[in-house]
Write a protein that holds these residues in place. Structure first.
Motif, PDB file in Angstrom:
ATOM      1  N   THR A  64       0.836  -1.206   0.000  1.00 50.06           N
ATOM      2  CA  THR A  64       0.000   0.000   0.000  1.00 50.06           C
ATOM      3  C   THR A  64       0.866   1.250   0.000  1.00 50.06           C
ATOM      4  N   ILE A  98      -7.082   3.395   0.232  1.00 47.27           N
ATOM      5  CA  ILE A  98      -7.692   3.261   1.561  1.00 47.27           C
ATOM      6  C   ILE A  98      -8.125   1.814   1.771  1.00 47.27           C
ATOM      7  N   SER A  99      -8.794   1.263   0.781  1.00 43.95           N
ATOM      8  CA  SER A  99      -9.231  -0.128   0.881  1.00 43.95           C
ATOM      9  C   SER A  99      -8.034  -1.074   0.941  1.00 43.95           C
ATOM     10  N   THR A 148      -4.910   2.234   7.742  1.00 42.85           N
ATOM     11  CA  THR A 148      -5.198   3.541   7.145  1.00 42.85           C
ATOM     12  C   THR A 148      -5.417   4.654   8.154  1.00 42.85           C
ATOM     13  N   THR A 196      -0.253   4.097   7.012  1.00 41.14           N
ATOM     14  CA  THR A 196      -0.440   4.449   5.597  1.00 41.14           C
ATOM     15  C   THR A 196      -1.205   5.763   5.407  1.00 41.14           C
ATOM     16  N   LEU A 197      -1.649   6.377   6.497  1.00 42.68           N
ATOM     17  CA  LEU A 197      -2.418   7.625   6.388  1.00 42.68           C
ATOM     18  C   LEU A 197      -1.652   8.735   5.665  1.00 42.68           C
ATOM     19  N   ILE A 211      -1.656   8.080   1.914  1.00 43.59           N
ATOM     20  CA  ILE A 211      -3.022   8.191   1.391  1.00 43.59           C
ATOM     21  C   ILE A 211      -3.417   9.655   1.272  1.00 43.59           C
ATOM     22  N   THR A 212      -3.090  10.439   2.275  1.00 38.97           N
ATOM     23  CA  THR A 212      -3.389  11.880   2.250  1.00 38.97           C
ATOM     24  C   THR A 212      -2.676  12.560   1.090  1.00 38.97           C
ATOM     25  N   PHE A 215      -9.776  13.113   2.053  1.00 38.63           N
ATOM     26  CA  PHE A 215     -10.012  11.705   2.383  1.00 38.63           C
ATOM     27  C   PHE A 215      -9.406  11.300   3.729  1.00 38.63           C
ATOM     28  N   SER A 245     -10.298   7.878   5.659  1.00 40.69           N
ATOM     29  CA  SER A 245      -9.216   6.941   5.923  1.00 40.69           C
ATOM     30  C   SER A 245      -9.162   6.555   7.394  1.00 40.69           C
ATOM     31  N   HIS A 287     -12.238   4.371   8.195  1.00 41.70           N
ATOM     32  CA  HIS A 287     -12.016   3.055   7.605  1.00 41.70           C
ATOM     33  C   HIS A 287     -11.058   2.233   8.461  1.00 41.70           C
ATOM     34  N   GLY A 288      -9.927   2.831   8.817  1.00 41.29           N
ATOM     35  CA  GLY A 288      -8.937   2.127   9.636  1.00 41.29           C
ATOM     36  C   GLY A 288      -9.488   1.736  10.989  1.00 41.29           C
TER      37      GLY A 288
END
Length: 200
Positions: free
Chosen positions: A135, A152-153, A159, A163-164, A167-168, A175, A179, A182-183
């Motif tokens: 990821t 994110i998935s 997340t 990994t945030l 992802i950001t 998101f 995120s 979701h996490g």
């Protein structure tokens, strides 16, 4: 990613210690892993409870995005079930237990080791670390090919922490709340699902 490498390093060090019999063998037969698991669960509870802002931010979430963690869980379990068809030496329950780690390698591998032994626990550790690392490395490609929700998935339970940042950076600041939510949900499902599939 540094944290993942540190965890793998400690695992490798433990393996070397075990093979060389540096530590007394009785340590492996005690409840050390149980107490480590209890301490880990306590620290997870503290981290969730000490950040009320995270819980408040969930209220502003688009109701449709609430389905994202559900779809991540369903997709991962479906993929794990399909993989079990190829891995004839592993049961469906074993594959589902490993998949239920959702990248949360520290917690899931301890659970699986407790229930199913060190071999499957090691496989779970490596599989879930691989999910996190992939990821981190593939997030820009996932956004380009599949959209902003894809990393994110893919990140699963990671997340809301490791990994945030990526992802950001790749999906966008808008998101962040998605995120984290979701996490949080996927993270919360790990002990329940891993225990369930290890008990089958």
């Amino acid at each position: 990613m540094k944290g993942s490498l540190i965890i793998v390093g400690f695992f490798a060090l433990g393996t070397v210690f075990g093979l060389s019999r540096v530590l007394p063998f009785d340590i492996a037969q005690t409840d050390v892993s149980f107490y480590a698991l209890a301490a880990l669960m306590f620290s997870v509870g503290v981290s969730v409870g000490s950040d009320p802002q995270t819980l408040k931010s969930f209220r502003s979430l688009n109701p449709r995005l609430v389905l994202l963690p559900v779809m991540t869980i369903a997709g991962t379990l479906t993929g794990s079930a399909l993989i079990s068809l190829l891995l004839t030496h592993r049961s469906l329950a074993d594959c589902l237990a490993i998949g239920s780690g959702f990248g949360y390698y520290s917690l899931s591998s301890i659970f699986i080791t407790e229930y199913r032994g060190a071999e499957l626990g090691t496989i779970a550790l490596l599989a879930n670390i691989s999910r996190e690392i992939l990821t981190l490395l593939a997030a820009p490609l996932l956004v380009r090919w599949f959209g902003n929700l894809a990393p994110i998935s893919a990140g699963g339970a990671t997340t809301m922490d490791t990994t945030l940042p990526v992802i950001t950076r790749t999906a966008g600041q808008q998101f962040v709340v998605v995120s984290i939510f979701h996490g949080f949900i996927v993270d919360f499902s790990v002990p329940w699902l891993v225990t369930l599939f290890c008990s089958l």
